[in-house]
Design an enzyme around this catalytic site. Structure first.
Site, mmCIF file in Angstrom:
data_model
loop_
_atom_site.group_PDB
_atom_site.id
_atom_site.type_symbol
_atom_site.label_atom_id
_atom_site.label_comp_id
_atom_site.label_asym_id
_atom_site.label_seq_id
_atom_site.Cartn_x
_atom_site.Cartn_y
_atom_site.Cartn_z
ATOM 1 N N ASP A 8 0.788 -1.241 0.000
ATOM 2 C CA ASP A 8 0.000 0.000 0.000
ATOM 3 C C ASP A 8 0.824 1.299 0.000
ATOM 4 O OD1 ASP A 8 -1.826 -2.024 0.348
ATOM 5 O OD2 ASP A 8 -2.765 -1.214 2.150
ATOM 6 N N ASP A 46 -4.538 -0.911 -1.576
ATOM 7 C CA ASP A 46 -5.838 -0.720 -0.951
ATOM 8 C C ASP A 46 -6.715 -0.179 -2.088
ATOM 9 O OD1 ASP A 46 -6.771 -1.097 1.705
ATOM 10 O OD2 ASP A 46 -6.875 1.071 2.034
ATOM 11 N N LYS A 86 -6.954 -5.242 -2.725
ATOM 12 C CA LYS A 86 -7.666 -5.708 -1.524
ATOM 13 C C LYS A 86 -8.585 -4.618 -0.994
ATOM 14 C CE LYS A 86 -3.974 -4.198 1.427
ATOM 15 N NZ LYS A 86 -4.803 -3.120 1.997
ATOM 16 N N CYS A 127 -2.097 -2.696 7.696
ATOM 17 C CA CYS A 127 -1.969 -3.637 6.575
ATOM 18 C C CYS A 127 -0.637 -4.372 6.559
ATOM 19 C CB CYS A 127 -2.250 -2.919 5.265
ATOM 20 S SG CYS A 127 -3.995 -2.450 5.157
HETATM 21 C C1 VGL Z 1 -4.699 0.757 5.855
HETATM 22 C C2 VGL Z 1 -6.174 1.776 7.295
HETATM 23 C C3 VGL Z 1 -7.168 1.659 6.367
HETATM 24 C C4 VGL Z 1 -3.307 0.289 5.569
HETATM 25 C C5 VGL Z 1 -5.701 0.625 4.925
HETATM 26 O O1 VGL Z 1 -2.923 0.187 4.395
HETATM 27 O O2 VGL Z 1 -2.559 0.016 6.539
HETATM 28 N N1 VGL Z 1 -4.939 1.321 7.038
HETATM 29 N N2 VGL Z 1 -6.924 1.088 5.182
HETATM 30 ZN ZN ZN Z 2 -8.285 1.072 3.538
#
Ligand code: VGL
Ligand code: ZN
Length: 180
Positions: A8, A46, A86, A127
């Site tokens: 991410d 994400d 995801k 994540c």
């Molecule tokens: C994430 C919060 C919400 C991450 C993704 O990539 O860690 N954190 N969505």
């Molecule tokens: Zn997210």
């Protein structure tokens, strides 16, 4: 085989983004330096629909096909062999890269004989943690590169708690300088 998972590293998690991780962009040059040391390089994104239960918990971020969901512009994304999407459904948080819906990360890594998985990216306390814990549970020798991750830190000690939890699960924490 050694695999690198980049979690991410997207605009919305970097400074100026919708859910910015403090100094999230600090991980980018570290990850770029690591790329040539790995046989298999994969990334997660994400990738949320415009309406999602996930946005009851978080400000809207990484909405599919928006600039916020693109990789950070300095990330050498041409070295990424496959992207795993995801959090793609409206009732789906998708914190772990193993929950990707476009392709099965576990099967992809197994087919390429990856035994050792090095996890980098954003965010340490969500994540990265979920993906590394899944990797360890699924039997990969799992490493988290501590200078190639950064945390949201909703509470100031969330990063440390996440690192402790990963270590207790048998995950090895190491600095990128130890990767050759
Ligand atoms: C994430 C919060 C919400 C991450 C993704 O990539 O860690 N954190 N969505
Ligand atoms: Zn997210």
């Amino acid at each position: 085989m050694k695999g690198l998972l980049i979690v991410d590293v997207q605009n919305d998690f970097c400074p100026g983004g919708a859910l910015a991780v403090p100094e999230g962009d600090r991980v980018v040059p570290v990850i770029n330096r690591l790329l040539s040391h790995f046989d298999v390089v994969v990334a997660s994104k994400d990738w949320h629909p415009p309406k999602s239960v996930h946005f009851d918990t978080w400000p809207p971020h990484c909405v599919q096909n928006t600039n916020g969901a693109e990789f950070h512009p300095q990330l050498q994304s041409d070295s990424i062999q496959q992207v795993f999407l995801k959090g793609t459904r409206d009732k789906d948080d998708g914190y772990s890269a193993y929950e990707a819906t476009n392709l099965d990360l576990y099967a992809y890594l197994k087919e390429r004989n990856v035994t050792d998985l090095y996890v980098t990216g954003l965010a340490t306390d969500y994540c990265v943690k979920a993906s590394a814990l899944d990797a360890a549970r699924k039997g990969f020798s799992t490493f988290v590169v501590t200078d190639a991750v950064a945390a949201v830190n909703v509470k100031p000690d969330d990063a440390q708690k996440a690192l402790d939890e990963m270590q207790r699960a048998g995950i090895i924490l190491l600095d990128s300088s130890h990767i050759r």
